[in-house]
Scaffold this active site. Structure first.
Site, PDB file in Angstrom:
ATOM      1  N   ASN A  89       0.520  -1.044   0.090  1.00  0.00           N
ATOM      2  CA  ASN A  89      -0.054   0.197   0.500  1.00  0.00           C
ATOM      3  C   ASN A  89       0.691   1.311   0.240  1.00  0.00           C
ATOM      4  O   ASN A  89       0.069   2.070  -0.596  1.00  0.00           O
ATOM      5  CB  ASN A  89      -1.227   0.174   0.597  1.00  0.00           C
ATOM      6  CG  ASN A  89      -0.844   0.245   2.467  1.00  0.00           C
ATOM      7  OD1 ASN A  89       0.697  -0.562   2.460  1.00  0.00           O
ATOM      8  ND2 ASN A  89      -1.149   0.588   3.205  1.00  0.00           N
ATOM      9  N   GLU A 118       3.250  -5.199  12.183  1.00  0.00           N
ATOM     10  CA  GLU A 118       2.364  -4.240  12.074  1.00  0.00           C
ATOM     11  C   GLU A 118       1.564  -4.612  11.413  1.00  0.00           C
ATOM     12  O   GLU A 118       1.529  -4.640  10.286  1.00  0.00           O
ATOM     13  CB  GLU A 118       2.880  -3.071  11.722  1.00  0.00           C
ATOM     14  CG  GLU A 118       4.674  -2.021  11.998  1.00  0.00           C
ATOM     15  CD  GLU A 118       4.423  -1.909  13.285  1.00  0.00           C
ATOM     16  OE1 GLU A 118       3.237  -1.719  13.506  1.00  0.00           O
ATOM     17  OE2 GLU A 118       4.841  -2.190  14.649  1.00  0.00           O
ATOM     18  N   CYS A 174      -3.059   1.857   6.486  1.00  0.00           N
ATOM     19  CA  CYS A 174      -3.450   0.788   7.727  1.00  0.00           C
ATOM     20  C   CYS A 174      -4.145   1.606   8.362  1.00  0.00           C
ATOM     21  O   CYS A 174      -4.990   1.417   9.593  1.00  0.00           O
ATOM     22  CB  CYS A 174      -2.215  -0.215   8.275  1.00  0.00           C
ATOM     23  SG  CYS A 174      -1.263   1.600   8.871  1.00  0.00           S
ATOM     24  N   GLU A 190       7.382   0.756  15.878  1.00  0.00           N
ATOM     25  CA  GLU A 190       8.641   0.922  14.812  1.00  0.00           C
ATOM     26  C   GLU A 190       9.068   2.738  15.798  1.00  0.00           C
ATOM     27  O   GLU A 190       8.304   3.254  16.748  1.00  0.00           O
ATOM     28  CB  GLU A 190       8.031   0.986  13.913  1.00  0.00           C
ATOM     29  CG  GLU A 190       7.929  -0.473  13.744  1.00  0.00           C
ATOM     30  CD  GLU A 190       7.798  -0.673  11.927  1.00  0.00           C
ATOM     31  OE1 GLU A 190       6.471  -0.364  11.323  1.00  0.00           O
ATOM     32  OE2 GLU A 190       8.054  -1.636  11.299  1.00  0.00           O
TER      33      GLU A 190
HETATM   34  P1  NAD Z   1       0.291  -9.362   3.140  1.00  0.00           P
HETATM   35  O1  NAD Z   1       0.545  -9.317   4.692  1.00  0.00           O
HETATM   36  O2  NAD Z   1      -0.111 -10.174   1.553  1.00  0.00           O
HETATM   37  O3  NAD Z   1       2.330  -9.227   2.283  1.00  0.00           O
HETATM   38  C1  NAD Z   1       2.346  -8.314   3.162  1.00  0.00           C
HETATM   39  C2  NAD Z   1       3.978  -8.846   2.390  1.00  0.00           C
HETATM   40  O4  NAD Z   1       4.389 -10.407   3.215  1.00  0.00           O
HETATM   41  C3  NAD Z   1       4.317  -9.149   1.418  1.00  0.00           C
HETATM   42  O5  NAD Z   1       5.630  -8.231   1.197  1.00  0.00           O
HETATM   43  C4  NAD Z   1       4.165 -10.433   1.393  1.00  0.00           C
HETATM   44  O6  NAD Z   1       4.831 -10.578  -0.333  1.00  0.00           O
HETATM   45  C5  NAD Z   1       4.856 -11.285   1.974  1.00  0.00           C
HETATM   46  N1  NAD Z   1       3.998 -12.647   2.814  1.00  0.00           N
HETATM   47  C6  NAD Z   1       2.939 -13.357   2.035  1.00  0.00           C
HETATM   48  N2  NAD Z   1       2.587 -14.559   3.089  1.00  0.00           N
HETATM   49  C7  NAD Z   1       4.179 -15.043   3.450  1.00  0.00           C
HETATM   50  C8  NAD Z   1       5.033 -15.936   4.883  1.00  0.00           C
HETATM   51  N3  NAD Z   1       4.094 -16.410   4.341  1.00  0.00           N
HETATM   52  N4  NAD Z   1       5.914 -14.936   4.659  1.00  0.00           N
HETATM   53  C9  NAD Z   1       6.280 -14.302   4.899  1.00  0.00           C
HETATM   54  N5  NAD Z   1       6.197 -13.236   4.138  1.00  0.00           N
HETATM   55  C10 NAD Z   1       4.834 -13.555   3.495  1.00  0.00           C
HETATM   56  O7  NAD Z   1      -0.214  -7.774   2.941  1.00  0.00           O
HETATM   57  P2  NAD Z   1      -0.946  -6.748   1.228  1.00  0.00           P
HETATM   58  O8  NAD Z   1      -1.963  -6.898   1.154  1.00  0.00           O
HETATM   59  O9  NAD Z   1       0.519  -6.379   1.348  1.00  0.00           O
HETATM   60  O10 NAD Z   1      -0.883  -5.179   2.678  1.00  0.00           O
HETATM   61  C11 NAD Z   1      -1.926  -5.222   3.227  1.00  0.00           C
HETATM   62  C12 NAD Z   1      -2.659  -5.111   4.911  1.00  0.00           C
HETATM   63  O11 NAD Z   1      -0.969  -4.167   5.889  1.00  0.00           O
HETATM   64  C13 NAD Z   1      -4.230  -4.806   5.836  1.00  0.00           C
HETATM   65  O12 NAD Z   1      -4.331  -5.263   6.455  1.00  0.00           O
HETATM   66  C14 NAD Z   1      -3.105  -3.214   6.295  1.00  0.00           C
HETATM   67  O13 NAD Z   1      -3.685  -3.084   6.739  1.00  0.00           O
HETATM   68  C15 NAD Z   1      -1.455  -3.964   6.828  1.00  0.00           C
HETATM   69  N6  NAD Z   1      -0.751  -2.774   7.226  1.00  0.00           N
HETATM   70  C16 NAD Z   1      -0.227  -2.463   8.162  1.00  0.00           C
HETATM   71  C17 NAD Z   1       0.375  -1.059   8.653  1.00  0.00           C
HETATM   72  C18 NAD Z   1       1.098  -0.990   9.821  1.00  0.00           C
HETATM   73  O14 NAD Z   1       1.692  -0.211  10.109  1.00  0.00           O
HETATM   74  N7  NAD Z   1       0.234  -1.887  10.712  1.00  0.00           N
HETATM   75  C19 NAD Z   1       0.724  -0.693   7.514  1.00  0.00           C
HETATM   76  C20 NAD Z   1       0.137  -1.075   6.085  1.00  0.00           C
HETATM   77  C21 NAD Z   1      -0.425  -2.085   5.877  1.00  0.00           C
END
Ligand code: NAD
Length: 481
Positions: free
Chosen positions: A150, A248, A282, A461
């Site tokens: 995002n 996060e 997020c 963080e």
């Molecule tokens: P996601 O969890 O699908 O993917 C995030 C990352 O993890 C990607 O690089 C993905 O390739 C990797 N990943 C996926 N499966 C994995 C595994 N089994 N092992 C290790 N890595 C793996 O999330 P997304 O769809 O890319 O992002 C959206 C989500 O992120 C939303 O839920 C949003 O709320 C959250 N988010 C949180 C914050 C925060 O600071 N709390 C900030 C931004 C986004």
């Protein structure tokens, strides 16, 4: 389809070891426009080995020299801000102005902030009669950082900069959905001669590259930003080897609007908090809780503003709403809208896909959507949607507002709008969230602790929190007698 990305391993651009590629899509057109290495566990192992080789020299550098390298990367990025903004806008679908004014400048700021932190970081000493304790804060070794789609470069830099500043070597894994700006940053690192192996990037799928990084026995910590489901999985994997984790995760944030809320910035800010980046931040306030006496006036004004938003080509300066990031995510958000209707929600505006004219007619656009008539415990009000969709609920008292705000499994952020600062303090104390804003939203000071409670994460963080996460404390006690 001409763009060919690469990994950055040991200071070199490399393709996936198995020669496989993933398509890279432009969400505004729905068309593939490049290829990203479909990395493997062997690629991760090569990056970890390179990082291990680089660690002794990097960690032994004076902090000022590490800071200088990170500053050089920041300078190079700042000099290319327009190219990076254009790439980020194309890859995520976000309006160009947003990438130009928020994402890339913040990535530069992250690098500069943690370059400075490298030289300012300090540890404690605890004296007692005849005894002195001092604490060493030592880098961990090779660490993994995994980031989402995002805010691609913004969050990638936010994670790897403190790791490098603290003296670690990094293997980073950007999202396969938006891999372009991380690759470009890797190219910049090569161009400025960043010490090989200190900073590596392995592109590819989460279940393959991400999981291999998490499971690698010589990776000492994982800093992850992404969904709660993946975060839980990572925590389970890391528990087996007692690897340090910072998680996060998702959010379902409340915006609490009291009748006495100062009006000057209210609507503009709430609209931004609802729909910025198509609601894919997020921190977005997706549940709007409004005091009953102000509910109708606020609702009508908000709906009018949402209807006036312009969805379309992210490169057009008139556009303030881009597409959502992928076809899979478009389908997910549309399913959430169908669910909201099934649950009895009244859609006041939006609720459907948008088809702009011209080159973006096949893009994944969804109209800004406002829904009312749903209670706090339905799925629409408890599960993260992560799209341009908000719900409205009315409350009468502070206690009711608090109960509604806390009625989700998540606890990332909340924003409270009131002229009564005593009320704001009382609520801030009891809101189940890691970050609370009063009469503002997404107002970030990089020194402050950032993170969530409940299902929104583990650890913090920002500032010293990040520097502490990426170091191990070792206490030394000396008997002066
Ligand atoms: P996601 O969890 O699908 O993917 C995030 C990352 O993890 C990607 O690089 C993905 O390739 C990797 N990943 C996926 N499966 C994995 C595994 N089994 N092992 C290790 N890595 C793996 O999330 P997304 O769809 O890319 O992002 C959206 C989500 O992120 C939303 O839920 C949003 O709320 C959250 N988010 C949180 C914050 C925060 O600071 N709390 C900030 C931004 C986004």
């Amino acid at each position: 389809m001409d763009l060919r990305l690469s990994h950055l391993i040991d200071g070199q651009a490399r393709s996936a070891g198995n020669g496989a590629w993933l398509d890279v899509f432009e969400p505004a057109t729905g068309q593939a426009y490049g290829h990203c290495p479909d990395g493997t566990a062997d690629d991760v192992a090569a990056a970890v080995s390179a990082a291990e080789r680089a660690f002794p020299a990097w960690s032994a550098l004076p902090a000022a020299d590490r800071a200088a390298w990170i500053e050089r990367l920041a300078d190079a990025l700042e000099a290319r801000v327009d190219a990076f903004a254009a790439a980020e806008s194309r890859d995520v679908g976000k309006p160009l102005a947003l990438a130009r004014n928020l994402d890339i400048p913040r990535a530069v700021a992250n690098l500069r902030f943690f370059a400075a932190a490298a030289t300012q970081f300090a540890s404690e000493s605890h004296g007692a009669p005849g005894i002195v304790n001092y604490t060493l804060r030592q880098p961990l070794g090779v660490v993994g950082v995994i980031s989402p789609w995002n805010l691609p470069l913004y969050l990638f830099t936010w994670k790897f900069a403190p790791a490098l500043a603290a003296g670690n070597c990094v293997v980073g894994k950007p999202s396969e959905v938006t891999p372009v700006t991380a690759w470009m940053l890797g190219e910049l690192a090569r161009e400025i001669g960043f010490p090989p192996g200190v900073f590596n990037i392995v592109q590819g799928r989460g279940a393959v590259v991400g999981q291999a990084l998490v499971d690698h026995p010589r990776v000492k910590a994982i800093s992850f930003t992404g969904s709660t489901a993946v975060g839980v999985r990572i925590a389970e994997s890391c528990a087996r080897s007692l690897k340090k984790t910072s998680l996060e995760l998702g959010g379902k944030n409340a915006t609490l609007v009291f009748a006495d809320a100062p009006r000057a910035k209210l609507l503009d800010t709430v609209l931004r908090s609802a729909f910025l980046n198509s609601g894919q931040i997020c921190l977005c306030g997706s549940r709007l809780l409004v005091q009953r006496e102000y509910y109708e006036a606020f609702r009508d004004a908000l709906v009018a503003r949402a209807k006036a938003m312009v969805a379309g080509d992210p490169t057009d300066p008139a556009t303030n709403l881009g597409p959502v990031v992928s076809k899979a995510h478009f389908d997910k958000v549309m399913a959430c809208l169908a669910l909201a209707r099934e649950e009895g929600g009244r859609v006041l505006c939006g609720g459907e896909a948008v088809q702009p004219e011209g080159r973006c007619r096949d893009g994944w656009f969804i109209a800004p959507t406002v829904i009312e008539g749903l209670g706090p415990s339905c799925r629409t009000n408890t599960e993260e949607i992560f799209g341009p969709v908000v719900t409205l609920q009315a409350f009468d008292t502070d206690e009711e507002a608090l109960a509604l705000a806390n009625a989700t499994p998540y606890g990332l952020s909340a924003s409270v709008w009131t002229a009564d600062l005593s009320r704001a303090h009382r609520l801030a104390e009891r809101l189940e969230a890691g970050v609370v804003w009063v009469n503002t939203w997404m107002n970030r000071d990089l020194r402050t602790p950032f993170g969530g409670v409940k299902q929104s994460g583990l650890g913090r963080e920002g500032g010293w929190e990040a520097m502490r996460f990426f170091t191990e404390a070792k206490n030394v006690t000396i008997d002066l007698g």
